[in-house]
Design an enzyme around this catalytic site. Structure first.
Site: not given
Length: 472
Positions: A418-420
């Site tokens: 998961f990231c931006g």
């Protein structure tokens, strides 16, 4: 009467800004990039020769182009005297250089580095009032330069930067145009405005860092913690010694068919980097390759790639490959030796094995969180992003640190990265796959999708307790 020319040369992804000044057959370049043909073409277009090259400071985030440009033009390189460079000539406060009727005067503005200088531009045909100033990494649009390169002297260098800005730059006058060496997205600062133009007066009134007194400014700068990619040390070495190889000696990457490419991968010792989009990488990729989407090469290659091993690229198009290679060259990665001709289509039609990364939709991710399913949600964003909110139960490891912290991730349950927006998540997923993690997924869209959909968001310190959740 010849026109006075000032052109900005932007290097995408590094957020690097360089400049060329031209008047009456002479030209000067400030903070050039390594692939320097653009400056030569502009000078030739206006019937000028490049006589001076200025480096505002010893750069850490890219290979400076002064030596390459000097090799091609014979121009003299100028830099600050606060560092023992192995090339060029040091300049001091008050030194000036004429480019036709344009005059560049040196200000010593230490703080970001001890050798930092700024260059004040005057049009001598109109008088001696300053018109503009090239500030390097001392003063940005919306921020000021980082001062953490001397960790044992944090307060001292922060104070030097304050004195440089308030004692030398701002007194030039509110009307003076500001030309920094970086724009928004650079690792050399944070909070920079998206625009690339401003004045000293506007910054004096609106730049958050310039609203502080000296004591508060020093305290804030001394307390900052920025990412420090490992490749910074390599850049410092090259830019101090002038040891970058001439570009004419670096071979173009060789197009390779699937069979030849597969042999190189099987023999080991090669770094295979897939620079396609996250969606394309998730669908099918060469087993063992490292995913770094093209627009993130400048941001993350320096954390993840070895300078001692050759690099082979997988790209959708030749243009995408060349963009990735240009970014790598600017960071000193000269051993980009080949690329997969035909991309993944060529690999697949040759009957080669490929791998994939299942993509998890935001709705499915929320369902799993609410059902308290047993999986690892791996958040690889930067610390300041996480401090603005994260998903319940997520484990945070910054992407650049991930290869050295793999033992912290359980192997006995699925991992969803998961990231931006999903781009860094696919990099993280590829790292896990390369190190033998079998059940790996990525959340395409990540926090951007979460904020659109309305995921539960918690403060990092809450550890994801249900009663502390709130809508995005």
């Amino acid at each position: 009467m010849s026109a006075m020319i000032l052109e900005t040369i932007r290097s995408d992804y590094l957020a690097h800004l360089s400049y060329i000044l031209i008047h009456k057959g002479k030209a000067a370049v400030i903070d050039p990039r390594r692939d320097c043909q653009a400056y030569i073409d502009l000078a030739r277009q206006h019937g000028a020769s490049i006589s001076h090259i200025f480096e505002t400071h010893r750069n850490e985030d890219y290979v400076t182009g002064s030596r390459e440009l000097a090799r091609r033009t014979g121009a003299q390189i100028m830099h600050g005297k606060g560092f023992p460079f192995d090339f060029g000539a040091p300049v001091s406060e008050g030194d000036w250089f004429d480019i036709g009727d344009l005059r560049l005067t040196v200000l010593e503005t230490p703080g970001h580095t001890f050798d930092s200088i700024s260059l004040v531009l005057r049009d001598m045909s109109s008088g001696e009032d300053p018109v503009a100033v090239f500030t390097g990494d001392a003063l940005f649009i919306g921020d000021v330069g980082r001062t953490d390169f001397y960790p044992d002297r944090r307060e001292e260098v922060a104070g030097l930067l304050y004195d440089s800005i308030f004692g030398k730059l701002l007194p030039l006058g509110d009307h003076v145009i500001l030309y920094p060496a970086h724009g928004a997205g650079s690792v050399c600062g944070s909070g920079m405005a998206q625009r690339e133009f401003s004045t000293l007066g506007f910054e004096r009134r609106h730049n958050p860092a310039l609203q502080l007194g000296r004591e508060a400014f020093v305290r804030r700068k001394a307390g900052e913690r920025h990412e420090y990619p490992p490749y910074f040390r390599k850049m410092e070495e090259i830019n101090a010694q002038g040891s970058d190889a001439p570009l004419c000696e670096i071979r173009e990457p060789k197009p390779l068919g699937a069979e030849e490419f597969a042999k190189l991968v099987a023999n080991g010792g090669a770094q295979v980097v897939d620079v396609r989009s996250p969606e394309a990488i998730a669908g099918a990729f060469v087993p063992g390759s490292l995913a770094i989407p093209e627009q993130l090469v400048s941001g993350y290659a320096g954390y993840l790639l070895d300078y001692g091993q050759p690099i082979y690229l997988v790209a959708e198009t030749q243009e995408e490959m060349q963009s990735a290679r240009a970014q790598l060259l600017r960071m000193g990665y000269d051993r980009v030796e080949g690329w997969l001709a035909g991309g993944l289509t060529g690999w697949e039609t040759a009957g080669r094995q490929y791998d994939s990364i299942p993509a998890v939709n935001v709705r499915e991710l929320v369902r799993r969180i609410q059902a308290d399913e047993d999986f690892t949600l791996l958040d690889v964003r930067k610390q300041e992003e996480v401090e603005a909110g994260m998903l319940p139960g997520a484990r945070h490891i910054f992407l650049g640190d991930l290869p050295n912290r793999l033992t912290e991730i359980p192997r006995d349950k699925p991992v969803t990265t998961f990231c931006g927006s999903g781009q860094r998540a696919v990099i993280a997923a590829s790292i896990l796959k390369r190190h033998g993690f079998e059940r790996v997924e990525d959340n395409l869209g990540s926090m951007a999708a979460c904020r659109s959909y309305g995921c539960p968001i918690v403060e990092p310190a809450t550890s994801g307790k249900p009663d502390e959740q709130e809508a995005a």
